[in-house]
Write a protein that holds these residues in place. Structure first.
Motif: not given
Length: 145
Positions: A110-111, A73-74, A65-67, A78-80
């Motif tokens: 991604a960060k 600012m990136k 999921y994105p966060t 989340v590896l859910n």
């Protein structure tokens, strides 16, 4: 062994795996609910799922999921969810799926990738640490309903 990004065409196989994943976490079986939930995530581009195949048999998946981080600012991921069928465990599928998730995070600029796991899930913890994840000790995590 093949890992690919899941599409709506993988929905039936993915739903069965997702239902098994939920049963593993003591939830009642609900394949139709799993299918509806996953379809909404995929159609609305709300998550990214990679599915693992042993030849033509679907054996596992990872869902991201994105966060976002305001400070950097990136985007982060989340590896859910991570699940491998019992018959396919100890064959490297989990490691390959996690590495695919990290590769995807890199490709999307991604960060990084974050995850959480239970204190007692030492098998998963050792896999995560082997791959390069570091246990966070600088922050407390809170949750409220």
């Amino acid at each position: 062994m093949m890992i690919q990004r899941a599409t709506i065409n993988d929905l039936n196989s993915l739903s069965e795996l997702f239902d098994s994943y939920r049963i593993f976490y003591n939830q009642e079986s609900n394949v139709e609910g799993a299918k509806s939930f996953l379809k909404e995530r995929l159609v609305n581009d709300e998550s990214v799922v990679f599915i693992a195949y042993d030849e033509t048999n679907p054996v596992g998946f990872v869902q991201l999921y994105p966060t976002f981080s305001s400070v950097s600012m990136k985007r982060s991921w989340v590896l859910n969810d991570l699940y491998i069928n019992a018959s396919a465990r100890k064959k490297g599928f989990g490691e390959k799926l996690i590495k695919k998730a990290i590769e995807f995070a890199e490709e999307t600029g991604a960060k990084g990738v974050s995850l959480e796991t239970g204190h007692d899930n030492v098998t998963a913890q050792s896999l995560y640490e082997k791959i390069g994840f570091k246990k966070e000790s600088n922050y407390f995590y809170y949750f409220s309903l």
